[in-house]
Design an enzyme around this catalytic site. Sequence first.
Site, PDB file in Angstrom:
ATOM      1  N   PHE A 139       0.856  -1.183   0.000  1.00 38.65           N
ATOM      2  CA  PHE A 139       0.000   0.000   0.000  1.00 38.65           C
ATOM      3  C   PHE A 139       0.900   1.243   0.000  1.00 38.65           C
ATOM      4  O   PHE A 139       1.830   1.347   0.796  1.00 38.65           O
ATOM      5  CB  PHE A 139      -0.910  -0.016   1.234  1.00 38.65           C
ATOM      6  CG  PHE A 139      -2.001   1.005   1.133  1.00 38.65           C
ATOM      7  CD1 PHE A 139      -3.160   0.737   0.421  1.00 38.65           C
ATOM      8  CD2 PHE A 139      -1.861   2.244   1.720  1.00 38.65           C
ATOM      9  CE1 PHE A 139      -4.164   1.684   0.309  1.00 38.65           C
ATOM     10  CE2 PHE A 139      -2.858   3.199   1.618  1.00 38.65           C
ATOM     11  CZ  PHE A 139      -4.012   2.916   0.906  1.00 38.65           C
ATOM     12  N   ASP A 211       2.255  -4.318   9.214  1.00 40.75           N
ATOM     13  CA  ASP A 211       1.064  -3.553   8.874  1.00 40.75           C
ATOM     14  C   ASP A 211      -0.112  -4.539   8.869  1.00 40.75           C
ATOM     15  O   ASP A 211      -0.179  -5.445   8.028  1.00 40.75           O
ATOM     16  CB  ASP A 211       1.240  -2.890   7.493  1.00 40.75           C
ATOM     17  CG  ASP A 211       0.051  -2.022   7.113  1.00 40.75           C
ATOM     18  OD1 ASP A 211      -1.055  -2.277   7.615  1.00 40.75           O
ATOM     19  OD2 ASP A 211       0.238  -1.094   6.296  1.00 40.75           O
ATOM     20  N   TYR A 236     -10.949   1.106  10.594  1.00 38.64           N
ATOM     21  CA  TYR A 236     -12.148   1.438   9.816  1.00 38.64           C
ATOM     22  C   TYR A 236     -12.547   0.334   8.844  1.00 38.64           C
ATOM     23  O   TYR A 236     -13.555   0.432   8.170  1.00 38.64           O
ATOM     24  CB  TYR A 236     -11.980   2.771   9.060  1.00 38.64           C
ATOM     25  CG  TYR A 236     -10.659   2.941   8.328  1.00 38.64           C
ATOM     26  CD1 TYR A 236     -10.399   2.260   7.150  1.00 38.64           C
ATOM     27  CD2 TYR A 236      -9.676   3.786   8.838  1.00 38.64           C
ATOM     28  CE1 TYR A 236      -9.189   2.418   6.494  1.00 38.64           C
ATOM     29  CE2 TYR A 236      -8.465   3.955   8.187  1.00 38.64           C
ATOM     30  CZ  TYR A 236      -8.224   3.268   7.014  1.00 38.64           C
ATOM     31  OH  TYR A 236      -7.024   3.420   6.381  1.00 38.64           O
ATOM     32  N   LYS A 237     -11.715  -0.726   8.755  1.00 36.67           N
ATOM     33  CA  LYS A 237     -12.063  -1.810   7.824  1.00 36.67           C
ATOM     34  C   LYS A 237     -12.893  -2.861   8.575  1.00 36.67           C
ATOM     35  O   LYS A 237     -14.053  -2.630   8.880  1.00 36.67           O
ATOM     36  CB  LYS A 237     -10.801  -2.417   7.245  1.00 36.67           C
ATOM     37  CG  LYS A 237      -9.952  -1.446   6.415  1.00 36.67           C
ATOM     38  CD  LYS A 237      -8.711  -2.150   5.910  1.00 36.67           C
ATOM     39  CE  LYS A 237      -7.722  -1.217   5.248  1.00 36.67           C
ATOM     40  NZ  LYS A 237      -8.198  -0.691   3.965  1.00 36.67           N
ATOM     41  N   ARG A 386     -11.555  -6.322  -6.565  1.00 38.10           N
ATOM     42  CA  ARG A 386     -11.254  -6.822  -5.213  1.00 38.10           C
ATOM     43  C   ARG A 386     -12.554  -7.012  -4.429  1.00 38.10           C
ATOM     44  O   ARG A 386     -13.400  -6.131  -4.400  1.00 38.10           O
ATOM     45  CB  ARG A 386     -10.344  -5.799  -4.511  1.00 38.10           C
ATOM     46  CG  ARG A 386      -9.577  -6.343  -3.342  1.00 38.10           C
ATOM     47  CD  ARG A 386      -8.619  -5.314  -2.790  1.00 38.10           C
ATOM     48  NE  ARG A 386      -9.295  -4.145  -2.266  1.00 38.10           N
ATOM     49  CZ  ARG A 386      -8.795  -3.319  -1.345  1.00 38.10           C
ATOM     50  NH1 ARG A 386      -7.578  -3.543  -0.869  1.00 38.10           N
ATOM     51  NH2 ARG A 386      -9.461  -2.278  -0.912  1.00 38.10           N
TER      52      ARG A 386
HETATM   53  C1  LIG Z   1      -1.980  -1.946   3.929  1.00 37.29           C
HETATM   54  C2  LIG Z   1      -2.505  -0.570   4.228  1.00 37.29           C
HETATM   55  N1  LIG Z   1      -1.742   0.274   4.945  1.00 37.29           N
HETATM   56  C3  LIG Z   1      -2.180   1.526   5.226  1.00 37.29           C
HETATM   57  C4  LIG Z   1      -3.419   1.966   4.807  1.00 37.29           C
HETATM   58  C5  LIG Z   1      -3.925   3.365   5.099  1.00 37.29           C
HETATM   59  O1  LIG Z   1      -3.332   3.960   6.176  1.00 37.29           O
HETATM   60  P1  LIG Z   1      -3.911   5.261   6.857  1.00 37.29           P
HETATM   61  O2  LIG Z   1      -4.566   4.826   8.132  1.00 37.29           O
HETATM   62  O3  LIG Z   1      -2.716   6.100   7.138  1.00 37.29           O
HETATM   63  O4  LIG Z   1      -4.862   5.937   5.926  1.00 37.29           O
HETATM   64  C6  LIG Z   1      -4.233   1.100   4.076  1.00 37.29           C
HETATM   65  C7  LIG Z   1      -5.569   1.564   3.618  1.00 37.29           C
HETATM   66  O5  LIG Z   1      -6.339   0.908   3.013  1.00 37.29           O
HETATM   67  C8  LIG Z   1      -3.760  -0.187   3.775  1.00 37.29           C
HETATM   68  O6  LIG Z   1      -4.509  -1.016   3.045  1.00 37.29           O
END
Ligand SMILES: Cc1ncc(COP(=O)(O)O)c(C=O)c1O
Length: 427
Positions: A139, A211, A236-237, A386
């Site tokens: 990401f 992550d 939020y997911k 997806r």
């Molecule tokens: C793997 C991954 N890392 C980070 C993020 C987003 O991070 P942030 O909370 O800084 O918006 C996402 C968002 O979908 C993600 O899929």
Amino acid sequence: LTFLSAHFAKVSTEMKYSLEMCREIDDRDKLGRFKQAFNLPSGIIYLDGNSLGALPGHTRQRIEKIIDDEWGKHLIDGWNVSWWQAPSRIGSMLARLIGAKSEEVIVTDTISVNLFKLIAYSMNLSPGRRVILSEGGNFPTDQYIAQGFAKLQPHIEHRTMPPGCIDPKPHFTSEVAVAILSHIDYRTGALRDMHAITARGREAGVHIIWDLAHSAGAYPVDLNGAHAEFAVGCTYKYLNGGPGSPAFIYVRKDLCELTEQPLAGWFGHADPFAFEEKYRPGSGLRRFLTGTHSALSLGALEAGMELWKEVDLEELRKKSISLTSLFIDLMRPIAERQKLSLITPIDPALRGSHVAYLCDDLGYNVIRALASRGVIADFRAPNLLRFGFASLYLSHQDVWHAVKHLSAVFDSGEFRESRFECRAITT
Ligand SMILES: Cc1ncc(COP(=O)(O)O)c(C=O)c1O
């Protein structure tokens, strides 16, 4: 087993699926009762809980309580009544879901900001090492933050592994201070072996920041079991905290007071209301806080987390495998006909809770046409379809109906209609 394994082994050989079979599996679903805890619009099949989780029914009451009672009546005293402790309180609720101790998790800021803090923190613990390792194809924010950090200090190098490098161990050289790795890949859904990679990192002297954006609430993560040092993730997911709800930081207990992080704001100070001139880090994970947090956002997240208290994580994993396996199997003839390539591991042990296909022919339009039929999934540029499977509110019957709609979208050719071409900001 609650679901398929047994059922599924049989059907996948016989290639016989029916809506009735899905109903039977759903009738035995131990997580089925959670669906009614969510406010999903009727007629919608939501396959995008891996982007933004659905709205839990009681979130509204929680927000109203904060507004009417905590803010409305208590005013500034709301900080004493509830809000001050919210990052640690909610962090401890979250800990069980990622295999951590309650004092090892705190909710704050975003993944991006928290990555910055942890890169700096782990580099402080690695004098003499100058490389931040990240993965190509991850990401983008994970890359951007590493790039930005490296620009601040010319001796630091940001190094990127090739995309799709599921085993990063060969890249753990003696110059690498810290590696940022997704546990579950945001595109492919491929799952990394956290135990083996963490062990190798330890041997090689490389700190790993996991992550967990696509893991928390999707997979029973075992940070302590893997002896993992650092992790970040969003809420939020799959955790249903609401749009922009704050992220979390995990730091293994024995590491959390070894040094400081650079975004040292007053909320992370040892005694914020002493208003001292000089920063002194707070104890434990409080030192990873920076500034004033949003009580409303934390409140919505806490409502989401209430639901998770009762969720059996083994059941969650079984159901996730069941839903994704059913989807992949039902999709097989469509994928063949439409030349879609599955990029998610076919072995359920190697994947998380979403499934993705490369679609060279108008992928964005396909997702929009599907949405017009009430099936919400997402598109990731340049050509990825997806589909996310949030086990708390999806059923096997939903999967069945979603695939029927996909089949119709392709067979009718409706995705070629110009009305599906116009790109929205989010895809
Ligand atoms: C793997 C991954 N890392 C980070 C993020 C987003 O991070 P942030 O909370 O800084 O918006 C996402 C968002 O979908 C993600 O899929």
